[in-house]
Design a protein around this motif. Structure first.
Motif, PDB file in Angstrom:
ATOM      1  N   GLY A  93      10.519   0.054  -4.040  1.00  0.00           N
ATOM      2  CA  GLY A  93       9.990  -0.377  -2.775  1.00  0.00           C
ATOM      3  C   GLY A  93       8.997  -0.847  -2.167  1.00  0.00           C
ATOM      4  O   GLY A  93       8.972  -0.956  -1.054  1.00  0.00           O
ATOM      5  N   ASP A  94       7.912  -0.936  -2.923  1.00  0.00           N
ATOM      6  CA  ASP A  94       6.719  -1.543  -2.221  1.00  0.00           C
ATOM      7  C   ASP A  94       6.339  -2.801  -2.898  1.00  0.00           C
ATOM      8  O   ASP A  94       6.884  -3.408  -3.647  1.00  0.00           O
ATOM      9  CB  ASP A  94       5.558  -0.582  -2.849  1.00  0.00           C
ATOM     10  N   SER A  95       5.213  -3.259  -2.093  1.00  0.00           N
ATOM     11  CA  SER A  95       4.676  -4.641  -2.717  1.00  0.00           C
ATOM     12  C   SER A  95       3.662  -4.366  -3.444  1.00  0.00           C
ATOM     13  O   SER A  95       2.771  -3.347  -3.321  1.00  0.00           O
ATOM     14  CB  SER A  95       4.252  -5.326  -1.253  1.00  0.00           C
ATOM     15  N   PRO A  96       3.376  -5.436  -4.375  1.00  0.00           N
ATOM     16  CA  PRO A  96       2.230  -5.046  -5.244  1.00  0.00           C
ATOM     17  C   PRO A  96       0.947  -4.993  -4.538  1.00  0.00           C
ATOM     18  O   PRO A  96      -0.185  -4.495  -5.027  1.00  0.00           O
ATOM     19  CB  PRO A  96       2.255  -6.270  -6.175  1.00  0.00           C
ATOM     20  N   PHE A  97       0.663  -5.782  -3.399  1.00  0.00           N
ATOM     21  CA  PHE A  97      -0.372  -5.726  -2.772  1.00  0.00           C
ATOM     22  C   PHE A  97      -0.607  -4.795  -1.658  1.00  0.00           C
ATOM     23  O   PHE A  97      -1.256  -4.974  -0.717  1.00  0.00           O
ATOM     24  CB  PHE A  97      -1.009  -7.179  -2.640  1.00  0.00           C
ATOM     25  N   ALA A  98       0.232  -3.786  -1.553  1.00  0.00           N
ATOM     26  CA  ALA A  98       0.688  -2.946  -0.305  1.00  0.00           C
ATOM     27  C   ALA A  98      -0.737  -2.047   0.067  1.00  0.00           C
ATOM     28  O   ALA A  98      -0.983  -1.948   1.137  1.00  0.00           O
ATOM     29  CB  ALA A  98       1.755  -2.174  -0.483  1.00  0.00           C
ATOM     30  N   GLY A  99      -1.343  -1.917  -0.885  1.00  0.00           N
ATOM     31  CA  GLY A  99      -2.561  -0.967  -0.831  1.00  0.00           C
ATOM     32  C   GLY A  99      -3.693  -1.678  -0.349  1.00  0.00           C
ATOM     33  O   GLY A  99      -4.925  -1.092  -0.185  1.00  0.00           O
ATOM     34  N   GLY A 100      -3.657  -2.881  -0.786  1.00  0.00           N
ATOM     35  CA  GLY A 100      -4.908  -3.899  -0.485  1.00  0.00           C
ATOM     36  C   GLY A 100      -5.401  -4.302  -1.811  1.00  0.00           C
ATOM     37  O   GLY A 100      -4.869  -3.875  -2.825  1.00  0.00           O
ATOM     38  N   ALA A 101      -6.292  -5.256  -1.781  1.00  0.00           N
ATOM     39  CA  ALA A 101      -6.840  -5.893  -2.740  1.00  0.00           C
ATOM     40  C   ALA A 101      -7.712  -4.651  -3.812  1.00  0.00           C
ATOM     41  O   ALA A 101      -7.721  -4.684  -4.926  1.00  0.00           O
ATOM     42  CB  ALA A 101      -7.725  -6.915  -2.775  1.00  0.00           C
ATOM     43  N   GLY A 102      -8.269  -3.534  -3.186  1.00  0.00           N
ATOM     44  CA  GLY A 102      -9.027  -2.555  -3.625  1.00  0.00           C
ATOM     45  C   GLY A 102      -8.091  -1.758  -4.785  1.00  0.00           C
ATOM     46  O   GLY A 102      -8.367  -1.339  -5.742  1.00  0.00           O
ATOM     47  N   THR A 103      -6.940  -1.445  -4.058  1.00  0.00           N
ATOM     48  CA  THR A 103      -6.019  -0.568  -4.875  1.00  0.00           C
ATOM     49  C   THR A 103      -5.388  -1.345  -6.011  1.00  0.00           C
ATOM     50  O   THR A 103      -5.414  -0.783  -7.172  1.00  0.00           O
ATOM     51  CB  THR A 103      -4.751  -0.130  -3.856  1.00  0.00           C
ATOM     52  N   PHE A 104      -5.248  -2.635  -5.668  1.00  0.00           N
ATOM     53  CA  PHE A 104      -4.600  -3.488  -6.747  1.00  0.00           C
ATOM     54  C   PHE A 104      -5.556  -3.516  -8.120  1.00  0.00           C
ATOM     55  O   PHE A 104      -5.196  -3.386  -9.067  1.00  0.00           O
ATOM     56  CB  PHE A 104      -4.198  -4.875  -6.371  1.00  0.00           C
ATOM     57  N   PHE A 105      -6.766  -3.846  -7.664  1.00  0.00           N
ATOM     58  CA  PHE A 105      -7.785  -4.153  -8.658  1.00  0.00           C
ATOM     59  C   PHE A 105      -8.084  -2.263  -9.627  1.00  0.00           C
ATOM     60  O   PHE A 105      -8.331  -2.463 -10.703  1.00  0.00           O
ATOM     61  CB  PHE A 105      -8.909  -4.679  -8.364  1.00  0.00           C
ATOM     62  N   ALA A 106      -8.068  -1.500  -8.734  1.00  0.00           N
ATOM     63  CA  ALA A 106      -8.299  -0.063  -9.247  1.00  0.00           C
ATOM     64  C   ALA A 106      -7.238   0.082 -10.524  1.00  0.00           C
ATOM     65  O   ALA A 106      -7.550   0.814 -11.225  1.00  0.00           O
ATOM     66  CB  ALA A 106      -8.439   0.544  -8.158  1.00  0.00           C
TER      67      ALA A 106
END
Length: 155
Positions: A93-106
């Protein structure tokens, strides 16, 4: 050739299932504010992914040359990474980019580090034991050359 693609797909699927299981455990098994528990589950997921790839590298490295199985592992990791980063969050139920770009690339860097470390550990253990494909080929060659008697040249 079909078996090779099936093995790659099965490995990618297994890596993705481990990630989905970790996401579901975090979603339903921890409290919303308990970041320590979520971090422990994530760490366990990365360790399990590394362990799976270590076993795969050990098993495939015994039977096939490094170039063949490394390409298969890289393909499976790439597919599993894309599924994990883009599809995995949608399942809870989340978006892939919900945590921001930093979380996505981390996520991407941590996933690549865990898979690279697992594969490297499996191959290094295999090589240090002398059971890899190349070592076994060299051993068979040495045994073959030692078994043949030398030809005597008369003058």
């Amino acid at each position: 050739m079909d078996k090779r693609w099936r093995d790659i797909g099965a490995l990618a699927g297994a890596l993705f299932v481990v990630n989905v299981a970790a996401r579901l455990i975090i979603q339903f098994g921890t409290d919303d504010g308990d970041d320590a528990a979520a971090d422990r589950v994530s760490l366990g997921m990365f360790v399990l992914i590394g362990l799976i790839l270590a076993v795969v590298a050990f098993y495939w490295g015994r039977r096939r040359p490094l170039g063949d199985w490394a390409a298969d592992v890289a393909g499976a990791v790439l597919v599993a990474l894309l599924l994990t980063v883009l599809v995995g969050p949608l399942l809870v139920g989340d978006s892939p980019f919900a945590g921001g770009a930093g979380t996505f690339f981390a996520q991407i860097w941590l996933y690549l580090a865990a898979t690279g470390a697992g594969t490297l550990v499996g191959y290094l253990v295999l090589t240090s034991l002398g059971l890899d494909h190349r070592s076994q080929s060299l051993k068979r060659y040495a045994e073959l050359k030692a078994a043949k008697p030398r030809k005597v040249v008369r003058r």
